[in-house]
Design an enzyme around this catalytic site. Structure first.
Site, PDB file in Angstrom:
ATOM      1  N   ARG A  36       0.829  -1.213   0.000  1.00 31.24           N
ATOM      2  CA  ARG A  36       0.000   0.000   0.000  1.00 31.24           C
ATOM      3  C   ARG A  36       0.863   1.262   0.000  1.00 31.24           C
ATOM      4  NH1 ARG A  36      -5.165  -1.934   3.729  1.00 31.24           N
ATOM      5  NH2 ARG A  36      -6.496  -2.301   1.908  1.00 31.24           N
ATOM      6  N   LYS A 193     -19.366 -17.971   0.519  1.00 30.23           N
ATOM      7  CA  LYS A 193     -20.815 -17.933   0.718  1.00 30.23           C
ATOM      8  C   LYS A 193     -21.546 -17.031  -0.262  1.00 30.23           C
ATOM      9  CE  LYS A 193     -20.868 -18.826   5.646  1.00 30.23           C
ATOM     10  NZ  LYS A 193     -21.183 -18.232   6.942  1.00 30.23           N
ATOM     11  N   GLY A 350     -10.293  -8.826  -0.932  1.00 29.34           N
ATOM     12  CA  GLY A 350      -9.889  -9.815   0.064  1.00 29.34           C
ATOM     13  C   GLY A 350      -8.963 -10.916  -0.414  1.00 29.34           C
ATOM     14  N   GLY A 373     -13.184  -3.960   0.548  1.00 22.78           N
ATOM     15  CA  GLY A 373     -14.596  -3.575   0.603  1.00 22.78           C
ATOM     16  C   GLY A 373     -14.988  -2.603  -0.497  1.00 22.78           C
TER      17      GLY A 373
HETATM   18  P1  AMP Z   1     -14.535 -15.226   0.299  1.00 19.35           P
HETATM   19  O1  AMP Z   1     -13.878 -14.544   1.445  1.00 19.35           O
HETATM   20  O2  AMP Z   1     -16.016 -15.197   0.338  1.00 19.35           O
HETATM   21  O3  AMP Z   1     -13.964 -14.779  -1.034  1.00 19.35           O
HETATM   22  O4  AMP Z   1     -14.191 -16.767   0.466  1.00 19.35           O
HETATM   23  C1  AMP Z   1     -12.903 -17.264   0.357  1.00 19.35           C
HETATM   24  C2  AMP Z   1     -12.870 -18.558   1.076  1.00 19.35           C
HETATM   25  O5  AMP Z   1     -13.756 -19.484   0.479  1.00 19.35           O
HETATM   26  C3  AMP Z   1     -11.513 -19.196   1.043  1.00 19.35           C
HETATM   27  O6  AMP Z   1     -11.046 -19.288   2.380  1.00 19.35           O
HETATM   28  C4  AMP Z   1     -11.776 -20.595   0.474  1.00 19.35           C
HETATM   29  O7  AMP Z   1     -11.078 -21.621   1.138  1.00 19.35           O
HETATM   30  C5  AMP Z   1     -13.245 -20.775   0.701  1.00 19.35           C
HETATM   31  N1  AMP Z   1     -13.812 -21.758  -0.206  1.00 19.35           N
HETATM   32  C6  AMP Z   1     -13.807 -21.722  -1.535  1.00 19.35           C
HETATM   33  N2  AMP Z   1     -14.390 -22.816  -2.054  1.00 19.35           N
HETATM   34  C7  AMP Z   1     -14.759 -23.584  -1.006  1.00 19.35           C
HETATM   35  C8  AMP Z   1     -15.425 -24.851  -0.888  1.00 19.35           C
HETATM   36  N3  AMP Z   1     -15.801 -25.530  -1.957  1.00 19.35           N
HETATM   37  N4  AMP Z   1     -15.650 -25.322   0.350  1.00 19.35           N
HETATM   38  C9  AMP Z   1     -15.257 -24.607   1.423  1.00 19.35           C
HETATM   39  N5  AMP Z   1     -14.644 -23.423   1.388  1.00 19.35           N
HETATM   40  C10 AMP Z   1     -14.399 -22.921   0.180  1.00 19.35           C
END
Ligand code: AMP
Length: 393
Positions: A36, A193, A350, A373
């Site tokens: 940064r 999610k 992220g 964000g």
């Molecule tokens: P996010 O912060 O929403 O971008 O999510 C990233 C996280 O999603 C990472 O830590 C990944 O390990 C997790 N992730 C991705 N695919 C899967 C999966 N099929 N099952 C469990 N965790 C997952």
């Protein structure tokens, strides 16, 4: 572009109130990643070269309007001085007027602005106090632009305002990826999610030609289509929402690309025994941890026919091998096409930066946003107050 850049401002002899993001990771009293800081160097150097005095305003951590000594920006001084190649004059806000008076054409850094209770409440009194210290306002903190704070919006109204080099680069890259992109446009949305990315998916289906859904969130879509997902991470309660998104995409002519084959395991662990099965055939006692080779090939085909890719979120549990394969392969495909001049590729938010770095693909992407964000909110189609305050959208 409605906003001005440094080139359109008279900076000679001017005190330039420059909002930057130097909220860097620190361990044992030392900055461990200077990304940064490195990214604000062009703005600081250009202000100096134009004869101005850059007065850096920044936050560090979340002191919530209190003076928290461990969150002093003093910790960043050695890294800042190394990056700028010159001394930086550090001052509290109370002493800033005196410090600035004796700092012509030198870099000044004001103590953590979030020590002030008025920062996060966008108190006009704090904005006015900051405005007194300078002649021109320059916002180079895209990553803080989704917050309407005194130093990101209030102050922008009180002085001639412009975007710094990093802000201009971020906005230019985002505009090229989603504002007025070359088509076809592919969005890749992965991660854990659906619930954290509903607004994102809702906005993208109306804007992009193909939407690749991967990671844990793809499981929710597979379940919503009536497929068993075993013990996978899955938000079963969002089945209706997932179906709504699929319907909206169909209406908008956006092709949704879900995995057709998946890599499954019995435990969430590095090196876990695994197999590839059809996405419609996840065993009851297994969890989906990555997309399979056929899915990756399909993503590669869509990339090859596209002009623009915008990416947020991994396609699998990329932190644990071998479930990083789909993310790595797709990232490398986008990087190669970008290098060949066939694709504009923009990524951010992220974990995405970590995933693309791990894939060795980040350097070849057209643009990697350092904002978390703010990048997501921009992808969600939201107006960022810090950008709006510069006269942008
Ligand atoms: P996010 O912060 O929403 O971008 O999510 C990233 C996280 O999603 C990472 O830590 C990944 O390990 C997790 N992730 C991705 N695919 C899967 C999966 N099929 N099952 C469990 N965790 C997952």
């Amino acid at each position: 572009m409605a906003w001005k850049t440094l080139d359109q401002m008279d900076l000679n002899g001017k005190r330039v109130l420059t909002r930057v993001d130097i909220n860097v990771p620190v361990e044992d009293g030392r900055v461990t990643d200077t990304t940064r800081i490195d990214r604000i160097v062009p703005t600081v150097q250009d202000i100096l070269a134009a004869g101005g005095t850059p007065i850096l305003i920044a936050h560090f951590g979340r002191p919530k309007g209190q003076v928290v000594p461990e969150m002093s920006l003093a910790i960043t001084l050695p890294a800042l001085e190394a990056a700028f190649g010159q001394p930086v004059k550090f001052t509290t806000l109370d002493d800033a007027a005196d410090a600035i008076a004796f700092a012509k054409n030198q870099v000044v850094l004001i103590e953590n602005i979030r020590f002030e209770p008025g920062e996060e409440t966008n108190d006009p009194a704090l904005a006015a106090r900051l405005a007194e210290l300078g002649d021109v306002y320059c916002n180079d903190a895209f990553s803080a632009a989704h917050r309407a704070h005194a130093s990101t919006t209030g102050l922008a109204q009180l002085r001639p305002a412009c975007a710094g080099r990093l802000m201009a680069a971020e906005l230019g890259a985002l505009e090229a990826a989603l504002g007025d992109p070359k088509r076809p446009v592919v969005a890749v949305v992965g991660g854990a999610k659906v619930s954290t990315k509903l607004d994102l998916l809702g906005n993208l289906v109306g804007k992009v030609d193909h939407l690749v859904i991967g990671g844990g969130m793809a499981n929710t879509f597979l379940a919503a289509q009536g497929h068993g997902v075993g013990t996978s991470l899955c938000e079963h309660d969002l089945a209706d929402t997932a179906r709504d998104i699929l319907g909206k995409a169909a209406d908008a002519g956006c092709e949704i690309i879900l995995p057709t084959d998946v890599v499954v395991a019995r435990e969430f662990a590095a090196g876990a025994a695994n197999e590839t099965v059809a996405a419609t055939a996840c065993p009851d006692d297994a969890m989906i941890l990555d997309a399979g080779a056929e899915s990756v090939a399909k993503i590669g085909e869509v990339f090859a026919a596209a002009k623009t890719v915008i990416w947020n979120g991994p396609l699998g549990a990329f932190e644990i091998e071998p479930f990083d394969k789909a993310t790595n392969a797709a990232a490398q495909a986008a990087a190669t096409l970008t290098k060949m001049g066939k694709l504009t590729s923009v990524a951010g938010g992220g974990d995405t930066v970590a995933a693309l770095n791990q894939a060795g693909a980040a350097d070849d992407f057209t643009y990697i946003s350092t904002a978390g964000g703010a990048f997501l909110e921009w992808m969600e189609g939201k107006t960022l107050p810090g950008v709006a305050a510069l006269g942008g959208k």
